[in-house]
Write a protein that holds these residues in place. Structure first.
Motif, short mmCIF file in Angstrom:
data_model
loop_
_atom_site.label_atom_id
_atom_site.label_comp_id
_atom_site.label_asym_id
_atom_site.label_seq_id
_atom_site.Cartn_x
_atom_site.Cartn_y
_atom_site.Cartn_z
N CYS A 6 -9.93 -4.33 -6.88
CA CYS A 6 -8.80 -5.56 -7.37
C CYS A 6 -8.82 -6.83 -6.37
CB CYS A 6 -7.44 -4.88 -6.86
SG CYS A 6 -6.94 -4.75 -5.34
N THR A 19 -0.59 -0.94 -3.00
CA THR A 19 0.02 0.21 -3.19
C THR A 19 -0.13 0.71 -4.93
OG1 THR A 19 1.45 0.24 -1.10
CG2 THR A 19 1.84 1.63 -2.84
N GLU A 20 0.39 -0.47 -5.40
CA GLU A 20 0.17 -0.14 -6.91
C GLU A 20 0.52 -1.59 -7.69
OE1 GLU A 20 3.05 2.32 -10.31
OE2 GLU A 20 3.14 2.74 -7.92
N GLU A 22 1.64 -2.89 -11.68
CA GLU A 22 1.99 -2.69 -12.93
C GLU A 22 2.17 -3.75 -13.84
OE1 GLU A 22 6.05 -1.30 -15.24
OE2 GLU A 22 5.37 0.24 -13.67
N LYS A 37 3.04 -3.79 -5.63
CA LYS A 37 3.49 -3.13 -4.42
C LYS A 37 2.50 -3.20 -3.38
CE LYS A 37 6.35 -0.02 -7.31
NZ LYS A 37 6.65 1.53 -7.59
N THR A 300 -1.48 0.29 -15.45
CA THR A 300 -1.01 0.42 -13.95
C THR A 300 -2.31 0.82 -13.14
OG1 THR A 300 -1.00 3.11 -14.69
CG2 THR A 300 0.98 1.79 -14.59
N PHE A 301 -2.30 0.53 -12.12
CA PHE A 301 -3.62 0.38 -11.05
C PHE A 301 -2.93 0.90 -10.00
CE2 PHE A 301 -6.21 -1.64 -7.84
CZ PHE A 301 -7.39 -1.37 -8.49
N GLY A 302 -3.84 1.91 -9.12
CA GLY A 302 -3.10 2.34 -7.63
C GLY A 302 -3.87 3.88 -7.54
N GLN A 303 -2.94 4.32 -6.63
CA GLN A 303 -3.31 5.75 -6.42
C GLN A 303 -3.42 6.51 -7.35
OE1 GLN A 303 -0.34 6.94 -3.33
NE2 GLN A 303 -1.30 5.34 -1.74
N GLY A 304 -2.81 6.49 -8.66
CA GLY A 304 -2.76 7.48 -9.75
C GLY A 304 -3.94 6.90 -10.68
#
Length: 318
Positions: A6, A19-20, A22, A37, A300-304
């Motif tokens: 990113c 962190t995230e 959206e 986030k 959505t982009f992040g830990q998930g």
């Protein structure tokens, strides 16, 4: 396993960790929104980045979000900070170019005006295009309203869609051919999960309410299709009643079709935008292959991980 990548630019500051993220995007909404986030503990030169008089970011700062799988990066959002939520983590709420249309109010009165003239007067530095025949709006008054509120009235009264695409305000139709690309999605390869149902044309109950705005600002309305069906509204300019009914009957198969309805979740690539044409197919059931417009995309982009939830619209071919 693919590595997430990113690059978020806020004015002259570049962030490579979050962190995230959206991003919500749809032709049904005026504004695409992004939520970034970021850990609250971040400091610069010993000072907090997000709170106090020395806060690094503020409302109105330019934001560009690029996401991808390493080493790829694609721009997924362009806009401005709309609000900063001082939680833990901090959430930067960002709105697209429509942000500029929410900032100032104006008062204006017209004895008679058409759509293009009105937009020229209210859009300011935001570029716009009308992807439908220009409408005569007749008498029109603006009283201490933001351009965004005026456009909301156009949608409510004249049934005109309005959204930002390609950094331009698009007014008129929900699908803009020259801004659409075709994306092939194979269920067994790229779909993580889905909430799709496959329906036969004869089982779909749809009623089209067709509205024609006349140059004198009067409306003609006709309805075709199933009397008890779900209502879809279509908007046209300067059509007499007979032509309006013929046109509505031609539109009916675009909504009453055999095919998929619902949404599916796929990986972050290939990049999908609302208005794109999705060629959805299955290796196990090739007879189910079909092309559909994308009505909305939630990224959505992040830990998930990196995901896109795509809501299908009407069929792109009948």
């Amino acid at each position: 396993m693919k590595r997430l990548n990113c690059e978020i630019t806020i004015d002259d500051n570049v962030i490579n960790f979050v962190t995230e993220v959206e991003i919500n995007s749809s032709w049904k909404e005026f504004t695409d929104k992004a939520f970034i986030k970021i850990p609250k503990r971040i400091t610069k030169n010993g000072e907090p980045v997000f709170i106090g008089q020395n806060s690094l970011f503020k409302r109105g700062d330019k934001v560009t979000i690029k996401l991808g799988y390493f080493p790829n990066l694609e721009t997924r959002f362009d806009g401005y900070i709309y609000n900063i939520h001082i939680d833990s983590p901090v959430v930067l709420e960002c709105h697209d170019e429509f942000f500029k249309l929410k900032e100032n109010t104006l008062t204006k009165s017209y004895a008679k005006v058409n759509l293009n003239t009105l937009l020229s007067d209210i859009a300011g530095e935001v570029e716009f295009t009308t992807n439908t025949a220009t409408a005569e709006l007749g008498q029109f008054r603006i009283s201490n309203a933001t351009p965004a509120q005026v456009i909301e009235e156009l949608k409510k009264t004249y049934l005109l869609n309005a959204f930002i695409k390609g950094k331009k305000l698009q007014v008129g139709k929900q699908y803009v051919d020259e801004l659409s690309k075709e994306v092939a999605i194979t269920k067994e390869v790229q779909v993580i999960n889905d909430d799709l149902t496959y329906q036969k044309e004869e089982d779909v109950k749809i009623r089209i309410k067709a509205v024609s705005m006349l140059p004198n600002n009067q409306k003609i309305e006709v309805e075709v299709g199933d009397v008890t069906g779900e209502v879809r509204t279509a908007f046209f300019y300067d059509l007499d009643q007979a032509t309006l009914k013929e046109t509505a009957e031609r539109e009916l198969p675009l909504f009453k079709y055999t095919g998929f309805r619902g949404a599916f979740t796929t990986f972050g690539e290939p990049f999908i935008e609302h208005g794109d044409i999705i060629e959805y197919k299955s290796l196990k059931f090739p007879e189910y292959t079909g092309k559909y417009f994308a009505d909305s995309v939630k990224t959505t982009f992040g830990q998930g991980g990196f995901r896109q939830i795509v809501e299908l619209g009407r069929k792109a071919e009948v």
